[in-house]
Enzyme design. Structure first.
Site, PDB file in Angstrom:
ATOM      1  N   ASP A 142       0.800  -1.225   0.000  1.00 18.05           N
ATOM      2  CA  ASP A 142       0.000   0.000   0.000  1.00 18.05           C
ATOM      3  C   ASP A 142       0.836   1.280   0.000  1.00 18.05           C
ATOM      4  O   ASP A 142       0.323   2.359   0.284  1.00 18.05           O
ATOM      5  CB  ASP A 142      -0.927   0.010   1.213  1.00 18.05           C
ATOM      6  CG  ASP A 142      -0.155  -0.028   2.532  1.00 18.05           C
ATOM      7  OD1 ASP A 142       1.092  -0.150   2.502  1.00 18.05           O
ATOM      8  OD2 ASP A 142      -0.789   0.066   3.596  1.00 18.05           O
ATOM      9  N   CYS A 171       4.843  -0.242   2.588  1.00 16.46           N
ATOM     10  CA  CYS A 171       5.368  -1.599   2.776  1.00 16.46           C
ATOM     11  C   CYS A 171       6.721  -1.625   3.487  1.00 16.46           C
ATOM     12  O   CYS A 171       6.960  -2.504   4.320  1.00 16.46           O
ATOM     13  CB  CYS A 171       5.439  -2.334   1.434  1.00 16.46           C
ATOM     14  SG  CYS A 171       6.496  -1.544   0.193  1.00 16.46           S
ATOM     15  N   HIS A 207       8.605  -3.465  -4.101  1.00 16.54           N
ATOM     16  CA  HIS A 207       7.871  -3.818  -2.885  1.00 16.54           C
ATOM     17  C   HIS A 207       8.830  -4.433  -1.872  1.00 16.54           C
ATOM     18  O   HIS A 207       9.843  -5.037  -2.234  1.00 16.54           O
ATOM     19  CB  HIS A 207       6.769  -4.819  -3.234  1.00 16.54           C
ATOM     20  CG  HIS A 207       5.977  -5.293  -2.064  1.00 16.54           C
ATOM     21  ND1 HIS A 207       5.144  -4.463  -1.345  1.00 16.54           N
ATOM     22  CD2 HIS A 207       5.879  -6.522  -1.475  1.00 16.54           C
ATOM     23  CE1 HIS A 207       4.560  -5.157  -0.376  1.00 16.54           C
ATOM     24  NE2 HIS A 207       5.010  -6.406  -0.428  1.00 16.54           N
TER      25      HIS A 207
END
Length: 327
Positions: free
Chosen positions: A180, A183, A317
């Site tokens: 989101d 992370c 990510h």
């Protein structure tokens, strides 16, 4: 192993790839919006399947994860083909019907290449031409997105496999973190909770604020790297110091993704050794001055993260890396 492919509350394989709701008279804009929603559903399904697969023995988990990767790859390719066919129909006039299975002709039609002669030879109005051109451009753009999505799924599977082979001999595994924008900080929060055996002493938002404060207070250490990474903002009327301050505000008050600068600040804020594992790049260590060697070369207080270059179709990510007994 079939049970891992059914997740309560999530769309089934058929719902995503075949029976997505469609309107009887669907405009191109509505079609593209539905396509994006279906891609998002597939990404959510992937996350749910991964969580469902993280159960059982180590061998069972490995087999289930492989099955999930194969299933998602299959669904992604199937969804792409379905979208291409729908876009091809949208790019053709009502008199241009495709032969069954003639996907090449459909792709040409989407790209604006005539595949059959028009019945109406009259020249369309300029407004009609503009609408058709926009529709063709949007359809071509959607096809590029679909192709990129398929490539990302393949690259993600390769990256995850390499990372798993790297972590397994160390007795480590991935703990998935919500993608989101927070992370990095959520992953660090998860690691701190692991170290204390309870809850983390800092929330992800507090970690953001600590990071921004440290960067402000040590601006000379960060400003050169910030400027080199943000050359595109050089034309701004703001001074380098003002641009850096704006960046720090984003760090503490938005969902801006965190990277190397923020990791450098966190290692000093927390006085922790940080290890970042990756399946795409060499592993990175930060804060070696805070490292206390353990039996396996990692300190019990080392913050262990994984960096994913091809995650969820969203780009970069971070996840938390934990002992596989805790997965």
């Amino acid at each position: 192993m079939e049970d891992i492919l059914e997740v309560e509350g999530k769309p089934s394989v058929e719902e995503i790839s075949e029976n997505a709701p469609q309107k009887k008279e669907e405009t191109l804009e509505e079609m593209l919006s539905r396509h994006r929603k279906e891609i998002s559903q597939l990404q959510n399904k992937e996350m749910a399947l991964k969580k469902a697969a993280a159960k059982g023995s180590k061998a069972e988990q490995k087999a289930k994860k492989k099955q999930v990767e194969e299933e998602i790859s299959h669904l992604s390719a199937k969804l792409k083909e379905k979208h291409e066919e729908e876009l091809a129909f949208a790019g053709c006039s009502s008199t241009n019907r495709r032969e069954k299975g003639d996907l090449d002709s459909l792709v040409k039609a989407v790209a604006g290449v005539s595949v059959t002669n028009r019945v109406d030879k009259s020249k369309p109005s300029k407004s009609v031409q503009r609408r058709e051109k926009r529709a063709q451009q949007e359809a071509a753009r959607e096809q590029r997105i679909q192709e990129e999505q398929r490539n990302i799924v393949s690259e993600r599977a390769t990256e995850n496999e390499k990372l798993e082979r790297k972590l397994e001999p160390l007795g480590l595994a991935i703990n998935e973190i919500k993608p989101d924008g927070h992370c990095l900080y959520r992953a660090v929060e998860d690691q701190l909770a692991l170290h204390t055996g309870g809850s983390s002493p800092y929330t992800y938002q507090q970690l953001r604020e600590m990071t921004a404060t440290y960067m402000r207070n040590h601006a000379p250490d960060f400003l050169p790297f910030f400027l080199s990474e943000n050359m595109g903002d050089a034309q701004s009327n703001n001074t380098p110091a003002e641009r850096f301050e704006n960046y720090c505000r984003e760090v503490e008050s938005t969902a801006a993704w965190g990277g190397q600068l923020e990791l450098g600040a966190l290692t000093h804020c927390l006085r922790k050794h940080i290890m970042i594992f990756s399946g795409s790049f060499p592993d990175v260590e930060m804060g070696n001055e805070y490292k206390s060697e353990g039996g396996n070369g990692l300190s019990n207080s080392t913050i262990m993260l994984s960096y994913h270059r091809h995650a969820f179709g969203l780009g970069e990510h971070y996840n938390s890396v934990v002992p596989n007994s805790l997965e």
